[in-house]
Design a protein around this motif. Structure first.
Motif, PDB file in Angstrom:
ATOM      1  N   GLN A  52       5.855  22.550  20.228  1.00 25.95           N
ATOM      2  CA  GLN A  52       5.844  21.387  19.338  1.00 25.95           C
ATOM      3  C   GLN A  52       7.259  20.910  19.049  1.00 25.95           C
ATOM      4  O   GLN A  52       7.553  19.698  19.060  1.00 25.95           O
ATOM      5  CB  GLN A  52       5.117  21.748  18.042  1.00 25.95           C
ATOM      6  CG  GLN A  52       3.606  21.898  18.206  1.00 25.95           C
ATOM      7  CD  GLN A  52       2.932  22.270  16.899  1.00 25.95           C
ATOM      8  OE1 GLN A  52       3.612  22.644  15.933  1.00 25.95           O
ATOM      9  NE2 GLN A  52       1.603  22.184  16.875  1.00 25.95           N
ATOM     10  N   ILE A  53       8.167  21.881  18.781  1.00 27.96           N
ATOM     11  CA  ILE A  53       9.566  21.502  18.512  1.00 27.96           C
ATOM     12  C   ILE A  53      10.184  20.836  19.725  1.00 27.96           C
ATOM     13  O   ILE A  53      10.900  19.826  19.628  1.00 27.96           O
ATOM     14  CB  ILE A  53      10.372  22.751  18.099  1.00 27.96           C
ATOM     15  CG1 ILE A  53       9.853  23.277  16.738  1.00 27.96           C
ATOM     16  CG2 ILE A  53      11.856  22.446  18.025  1.00 27.96           C
ATOM     17  CD1 ILE A  53      10.388  24.639  16.373  1.00 27.96           C
ATOM     18  N   ILE A  54       9.869  21.392  20.940  1.00 31.31           N
ATOM     19  CA  ILE A  54      10.416  20.800  22.176  1.00 31.31           C
ATOM     20  C   ILE A  54       9.871  19.394  22.373  1.00 31.31           C
ATOM     21  O   ILE A  54      10.608  18.470  22.770  1.00 31.31           O
ATOM     22  CB  ILE A  54      10.068  21.711  23.370  1.00 31.31           C
ATOM     23  CG1 ILE A  54      10.885  23.005  23.278  1.00 31.31           C
ATOM     24  CG2 ILE A  54      10.358  21.016  24.696  1.00 31.31           C
ATOM     25  CD1 ILE A  54      10.443  24.078  24.252  1.00 31.31           C
ATOM     26  N   ASP A  55       8.569  19.182  22.078  1.00 32.88           N
ATOM     27  CA  ASP A  55       8.004  17.834  22.199  1.00 32.88           C
ATOM     28  C   ASP A  55       8.687  16.863  21.240  1.00 32.88           C
ATOM     29  O   ASP A  55       8.996  15.703  21.596  1.00 32.88           O
ATOM     30  CB  ASP A  55       6.504  17.877  21.917  1.00 32.88           C
ATOM     31  CG  ASP A  55       5.750  18.589  23.014  1.00 32.88           C
ATOM     32  OD1 ASP A  55       6.287  18.648  24.146  1.00 32.88           O
ATOM     33  OD2 ASP A  55       4.634  19.088  22.767  1.00 32.88           O
ATOM     34  N   LYS A  56       8.954  17.324  20.029  1.00 38.29           N
ATOM     35  CA  LYS A  56       9.635  16.464  19.035  1.00 38.29           C
ATOM     36  C   LYS A  56      11.033  16.108  19.508  1.00 38.29           C
ATOM     37  O   LYS A  56      11.452  14.926  19.463  1.00 38.29           O
ATOM     38  CB  LYS A  56       9.681  17.188  17.694  1.00 38.29           C
ATOM     39  CG  LYS A  56      10.259  16.346  16.561  1.00 38.29           C
ATOM     40  CD  LYS A  56      10.201  17.129  15.256  1.00 38.29           C
ATOM     41  CE  LYS A  56      10.768  16.282  14.101  1.00 38.29           C
ATOM     42  NZ  LYS A  56      10.759  17.044  12.821  1.00 38.29           N
ATOM     43  N   LEU A  57      11.754  17.145  20.012  1.00 38.09           N
ATOM     44  CA  LEU A  57      13.112  16.872  20.520  1.00 38.09           C
ATOM     45  C   LEU A  57      13.067  15.945  21.727  1.00 38.09           C
ATOM     46  O   LEU A  57      13.936  15.063  21.883  1.00 38.09           O
ATOM     47  CB  LEU A  57      13.788  18.197  20.897  1.00 38.09           C
ATOM     48  CG  LEU A  57      14.132  19.128  19.718  1.00 38.09           C
ATOM     49  CD1 LEU A  57      14.647  20.465  20.248  1.00 38.09           C
ATOM     50  CD2 LEU A  57      15.180  18.496  18.809  1.00 38.09           C
ATOM     51  N   ARG A  58      12.053  16.113  22.603  1.00 36.57           N
ATOM     52  CA  ARG A  58      11.936  15.253  23.767  1.00 36.57           C
ATOM     53  C   ARG A  58      11.666  13.822  23.353  1.00 36.57           C
ATOM     54  O   ARG A  58      12.228  12.869  23.929  1.00 36.57           O
ATOM     55  CB  ARG A  58      10.823  15.774  24.681  1.00 36.57           C
ATOM     56  CG  ARG A  58      10.748  15.001  25.994  1.00 36.57           C
ATOM     57  CD  ARG A  58       9.832  15.692  27.019  1.00 36.57           C
ATOM     58  NE  ARG A  58       8.480  15.812  26.519  1.00 36.57           N
ATOM     59  CZ  ARG A  58       7.901  16.961  26.180  1.00 36.57           C
ATOM     60  NH1 ARG A  58       8.580  18.084  26.304  1.00 36.57           N
ATOM     61  NH2 ARG A  58       6.665  16.985  25.722  1.00 36.57           N
ATOM     62  N   LYS A  59      10.801  13.640  22.336  1.00 41.79           N
ATOM     63  CA  LYS A  59      10.540  12.271  21.848  1.00 41.79           C
ATOM     64  C   LYS A  59      11.803  11.635  21.282  1.00 41.79           C
ATOM     65  O   LYS A  59      12.095  10.449  21.553  1.00 41.79           O
ATOM     66  CB  LYS A  59       9.445  12.299  20.790  1.00 41.79           C
ATOM     67  CG  LYS A  59       8.064  12.623  21.360  1.00 41.79           C
ATOM     68  CD  LYS A  59       7.024  12.683  20.245  1.00 41.79           C
ATOM     69  CE  LYS A  59       5.648  13.025  20.805  1.00 41.79           C
ATOM     70  NZ  LYS A  59       4.620  13.109  19.742  1.00 41.79           N
ATOM     71  N   GLU A  60      12.550  12.433  20.483  1.00 39.14           N
ATOM     72  CA  GLU A  60      13.797  11.880  19.926  1.00 39.14           C
ATOM     73  C   GLU A  60      14.773  11.508  21.034  1.00 39.14           C
ATOM     74  O   GLU A  60      15.423  10.454  20.995  1.00 39.14           O
ATOM     75  CB  GLU A  60      14.425  12.908  18.986  1.00 39.14           C
ATOM     76  CG  GLU A  60      13.603  13.135  17.708  1.00 39.14           C
ATOM     77  CD  GLU A  60      14.221  14.224  16.838  1.00 39.14           C
ATOM     78  OE1 GLU A  60      15.224  14.837  17.291  1.00 39.14           O
ATOM     79  OE2 GLU A  60      13.705  14.467  15.722  1.00 39.14           O
ATOM     80  N   LYS A  61      14.841  12.365  22.056  1.00 38.59           N
ATOM     81  CA  LYS A  61      15.756  12.080  23.162  1.00 38.59           C
ATOM     82  C   LYS A  61      15.311  10.845  23.933  1.00 38.59           C
ATOM     83  O   LYS A  61      16.141  10.013  24.333  1.00 38.59           O
ATOM     84  CB  LYS A  61      15.804  13.291  24.088  1.00 38.59           C
ATOM     85  CG  LYS A  61      16.867  13.155  25.168  1.00 38.59           C
ATOM     86  CD  LYS A  61      16.947  14.429  25.972  1.00 38.59           C
ATOM     87  CE  LYS A  61      18.013  14.308  27.048  1.00 38.59           C
ATOM     88  NZ  LYS A  61      18.108  15.537  27.864  1.00 38.59           N
ATOM     89  N   GLU A  62      14.021  10.678  24.131  1.00 32.44           N
ATOM     90  CA  GLU A  62      13.530   9.492  24.816  1.00 32.44           C
ATOM     91  C   GLU A  62      13.807   8.234  24.001  1.00 32.44           C
ATOM     92  O   GLU A  62      14.167   7.184  24.564  1.00 32.44           O
ATOM     93  CB  GLU A  62      12.034   9.642  25.075  1.00 32.44           C
ATOM     94  CG  GLU A  62      11.715  10.644  26.167  1.00 32.44           C
ATOM     95  CD  GLU A  62      10.231  10.817  26.359  1.00 32.44           C
ATOM     96  OE1 GLU A  62       9.475  10.197  25.563  1.00 32.44           O
ATOM     97  OE2 GLU A  62       9.826  11.549  27.291  1.00 32.44           O
ATOM     98  N   ALA A  63      13.658   8.324  22.670  1.00 31.03           N
ATOM     99  CA  ALA A  63      13.973   7.157  21.825  1.00 31.03           C
ATOM    100  C   ALA A  63      15.457   6.802  21.930  1.00 31.03           C
ATOM    101  O   ALA A  63      15.833   5.613  22.024  1.00 31.03           O
ATOM    102  CB  ALA A  63      13.595   7.448  20.373  1.00 31.03           C
ATOM    103  N   GLU A  64      16.311   7.839  21.929  1.00 34.23           N
ATOM    104  CA  GLU A  64      17.751   7.608  22.064  1.00 34.23           C
ATOM    105  C   GLU A  64      18.071   6.987  23.425  1.00 34.23           C
ATOM    106  O   GLU A  64      18.882   6.050  23.542  1.00 34.23           O
ATOM    107  CB  GLU A  64      18.503   8.932  21.911  1.00 34.23           C
ATOM    108  CG  GLU A  64      20.024   8.809  21.965  1.00 34.23           C
ATOM    109  CD  GLU A  64      20.586   8.026  20.781  1.00 34.23           C
ATOM    110  OE1 GLU A  64      21.692   7.507  20.919  1.00 34.23           O
ATOM    111  OE2 GLU A  64      19.893   7.954  19.746  1.00 34.23           O
ATOM    112  N   MET A  65      17.411   7.512  24.492  1.00 34.97           N
ATOM    113  CA  MET A  65      17.635   6.951  25.817  1.00 34.97           C
ATOM    114  C   MET A  65      17.143   5.510  25.890  1.00 34.97           C
ATOM    115  O   MET A  65      17.783   4.653  26.531  1.00 34.97           O
ATOM    116  CB  MET A  65      16.902   7.806  26.862  1.00 34.97           C
ATOM    117  CG  MET A  65      17.548   9.165  27.089  1.00 34.97           C
ATOM    118  SD  MET A  65      16.624  10.154  28.275  1.00 34.97           S
ATOM    119  CE  MET A  65      16.937   9.178  29.749  1.00 34.97           C
ATOM    120  N   GLN A  66      16.026   5.186  25.213  1.00 34.16           N
ATOM    121  CA  GLN A  66      15.531   3.820  25.186  1.00 34.16           C
ATOM    122  C   GLN A  66      16.516   2.886  24.489  1.00 34.16           C
ATOM    123  O   GLN A  66      16.772   1.768  24.955  1.00 34.16           O
ATOM    124  CB  GLN A  66      14.164   3.801  24.480  1.00 34.16           C
ATOM    125  CG  GLN A  66      13.489   2.449  24.464  1.00 34.16           C
ATOM    126  CD  GLN A  66      13.081   2.020  25.868  1.00 34.16           C
ATOM    127  OE1 GLN A  66      12.883   2.859  26.735  1.00 34.16           O
ATOM    128  NE2 GLN A  66      13.001   0.706  26.083  1.00 34.16           N
TER     129      GLN A  66
END
Length: 457
Positions: free
Chosen positions: A224-238
């Motif tokens: 779950q933590i990795i999914d949250k970090l991945r979402k944040e990273k994808e938002a930053e990349m967007q």
């Protein structure tokens, strides 16, 4: 027509095929006759060899039978009977000779006296020989008595040895019982130890199950933590991608403005000549810019759509992994349950096998006991059969000798004496066999010579 022609000529004897077939048929018949002759020769040879083997076996059996102690004793008695018969014949001949020569006694009186003297000397010599022989026989009788006493001492010693072996056998049985008791105690201790080990293994498995559950929960939280970090990273990349696209658009706009300025100067220098071309080029560039902006917007929409689809796929994969973990836990619990049931079934099978082995052991002991009884009955029947065979043979010899002599005492004595001893229980492969008990109850030894034992074998 060709087939009919072939069918019509196939049985003609004067064709090439007919001659070949006749030759083959004749050759086959010749081979069959030779094979039949060889078979008859082999059969005759086998019958001849079987007759020779039967004759050799009969001769060997007769030779072995004549080598037995009782038959040799009967033959010795037969020889003694023949000697007695010859002696009677000599006495009869002597009487006949005396009757015939009675008329010549006076004429031959001198010769008779000499003969009497010679006979007396011979009688004296015979008397001395008989005396020496009697002395030797007395010595032999004394030696036989001494041998009998030694045999009695040997029998006594063997009886003591048997008693000692019986005591040792009882001690061995006691040791076996103690060993079985010790083995029972050891099995009981091992069973208790096995139960304790099973409890420890069960506790360890429960602890391992709890550790696996903790590890699964920790893995789920980490995911779950990795999914949250991945979402944040994808938002930053967007966000960075959007900024980069804006920078590219602004740069393109500046380049296009500079190009426009350059084109305006070029138009100003040659406005009359290329006005139409400049207008067309400007329109083309405007359309191209619009197309680039539209393609950038379309690419952005496609990227957003792909990002949403990836997020949906990741959510589906997370659900699927969670379902797989739950299914793995369920399968593991079922496997553990099946393993426990299998252990329980194995323990029941071991108990059944032990009970079956005990029953088989008891049945095997009963079979061995019955086999010993059958073997003893068979030995008694064989001994009775041999005794009957010997009595028939002795009866034939006595009847044959009774026609020529009346001195049948040695044969009658040999046929009655030396009867074969009937042995007691014989333990095959577990020690020597003995006679039945005597009057005081002492077990007597088995006295069989090697020749008799070989004939029995």
């Amino acid at each position: 027509m060709h087939l009919r022609s072939k069918a019509a000529v196939k049985d003609w004897p004067n064709t090439i095929m007919g001659l070949a077939q006749r030759k083959l048929k004749a050759k086959k018949l010749c081979a069959e006759r030779e094979e039949e002759e060889r078979r008859l020769i082999d059969l005759e040879e086998a019958q001849f060899q079987a007759a020779r083997r039967k004759e050799a076996i009969d001769q060997a059996s007769t030779y072995q039978y004549y080598k037995t102690e009782r038959v040799k004793g009967l033959h010795s008695a037969l020889l003694l009977t023949e000697v007695l018969k010859e002696r009677d014949a000599q006495v009869e001949f002597k009487k006949l000779k005396q009757d015939v020569n009675k008329k010549k006694e006076e004429e031959l009186e001198h010769e008779r006296k000499k003969a009497i003297l010679r006979e007396q000397e011979k009688a004296h010599e015979h008397y001395m020989k008989q005396k020496a022989l009697s002395r030797a026989q007395l010595e032999q009788i004394k030696e036989h008595k001494r041998q009998a006493e030694l045999a009695k001492l040997e029998d006594k010693r063997e009886g003591e040895e048997i008693q000692r072996l019986t005591r040792l056998y009882q001690l061995e049985i006691q040791r076996e019982k103690e060993k079985e008791q010790a083995e029972k105690l050891e099995r009981r201790r091992l069973h208790h130890k096995h139960v304790a080990d099973q409890k420890i293994i069960k506790a360890a498995e429960e602890q391992k199950q709890e550790e696996d559950d903790d590890r699964i929960r920790a893995h789920f939280k980490a995911k779950q933590i990795i999914d949250k970090l991945r979402k944040e990273k994808e938002a930053e990349m967007q966000r960075l991608m959007q900024e980069h696209q804006d920078t590219i658009v602004n740069r393109l706009a500046a380049q296009m403005s500079e190009a426009f300025k350059m084109e305006d100067g070029r138009v100003a220098r040659d406005i009359a000549k290329k006005e139409a071309e400049q207008e067309k080029e400007r329109k083309d560039k405007e359309e191209k810019r619009k197309a680039d902006i539209e393609s950038i917007a379309e690419h952005r929409a496609t990227v957003m759509k792909m990002k949403m689809e990836r997020e949906k796929e990741k959510k589906a994969e997370g659900k699927k992994e969670l379902y797989d973990l739950m299914e793995t836990d369920r399968i593991y619990l079922e496997m553990e349950k099946a393993k426990k049931q299998r252990r329980r079934d194995e323990n029941m099978e071991v108990q059944k096998i032990q009970v079956q082995q005990m029953a088989e052991k008891q049945a095997r002991k009963q079979q061995e006991k019955q086999a010993d009884l059958d073997y003893d009955a068979q030995r008694e029947a064989i001994a009775f059969f041999k005794e009957c065979e010997f009595q028939n043979y002795a009866k034939q010899v006595i009847e044959s000798e009774s026609k020529t002599t009346h001195n049948l005492y040695p044969l009658l004595k040999a046929s009655k004496e030396g009867t074969e001893l009937v042995h007691g229980p014989h333990s095959r492969g577990r020690g020597p066999s003995y006679q039945a008990q005597d009057i005081p109850g002492t077990q007597l030894p088995c006295c069989i010579c090697t020749t008799t034992q070989e004939v029995k074998t």
